[in-house]
Motif scaffolding. Sequence first.
Motif, short mmCIF file in Angstrom:
data_model
loop_
_atom_site.label_atom_id
_atom_site.label_comp_id
_atom_site.label_asym_id
_atom_site.label_seq_id
_atom_site.Cartn_x
_atom_site.Cartn_y
_atom_site.Cartn_z
N LEU A 18 39.24 140.25 82.53
CA LEU A 18 40.51 140.25 81.81
C LEU A 18 41.71 140.50 82.71
O LEU A 18 42.86 140.35 82.25
N HIS A 84 47.44 136.72 81.42
CA HIS A 84 47.76 138.12 81.16
C HIS A 84 49.07 138.44 81.85
O HIS A 84 49.18 138.29 83.08
N PRO A 296 34.37 142.56 77.30
CA PRO A 296 35.69 141.92 77.48
C PRO A 296 35.88 140.70 76.59
O PRO A 296 37.00 140.42 76.15
N ILE A 300 39.11 140.36 73.78
CA ILE A 300 40.13 139.32 73.80
C ILE A 300 39.89 138.27 72.71
O ILE A 300 40.67 137.33 72.54
#
Length: 310
Positions: A18, A84, A296, A300
């Motif tokens: 991530l 991100h 993860p 998300i």
Amino acid sequence: MAAHRTRRPGMIAGGIDLHCHGAAGFDFDTADASGITAALAHHRAHGTERMLLSLVSAPPAKLARRLHTLSTLIPGLPEAFGVHLEGPFLASSRCGAHDPSALEAPTPATVEALIEAGGGLLRLVTIAPELPGALDAIERFSAAGVTVAVGHTEADLDTASEAFDHGASVLTHAFNAMPGLGHRAPGPVGAALARDHVTLEVIADGLHVAPVVVRTLFAAAPGRIALVTDAMSATGLGDGTYRLGNLDVDVSAGRPVLTGTETLAGSTLTLDRAVQNSIDAGVPRSEALAAATSTPARAIGITHNGGEPS
């Protein structure tokens, strides 16, 4: 009959990262398609199947332009499933390796501009919840389908808890760039541990978080730890001077710091090494693998297709 392959305990397949800024001499803030491909290939060779491309703090207009550029590149890069934004909505006192001059508080106009520029590409944004307008920004990003992380913050327990109650669901690299877990002042880590919907990122490189603390976090928040690399462009290369955003970074023995300081500037970690380091710290192998794969993915909101060793 196929030959049997010996597997290192830390080897993974289907790894999901991530939080990664680059590798092989390329960073996701500036690299073209070939540079991004080279960085992704390096991490894929170490078990990362999919990742978010992390961008460091910059003026929102510059970030919007980069989002537009990446929107033309990412569809051809199956390893990348979004972006991100690690800033610019960060606390200047906890900016770490981010350029302090690029930081600012979120405004409705800025938030809308980034959501629009992302066009579905923006998947995660890190925010310091004590900033003016932060709680409104957390709610707006969340409503737009963008996962919000608390990080680079001076927030105390109550402020961080309020952020998680307003929709934030990730803690950016737990313990780093935030107050520690005090027995009377639990801070953001304590707030994250107390909220079952929150995933805690951990950089298990032996530098950012001590092994005993890595093991303790896994035990304190079972199924909620996501191993991340926070890897920068120097990953996969030797010692030298590199760039992270607008700042110079010196790497010695794999340890990156802002030039002239002892401030860690990301890492040179790979996801398979993060898994192995966690196992070496005493984390059960199955839990370490889940922290690099299914956890993860769940944080998300993407589908994970398995995380058994390759």
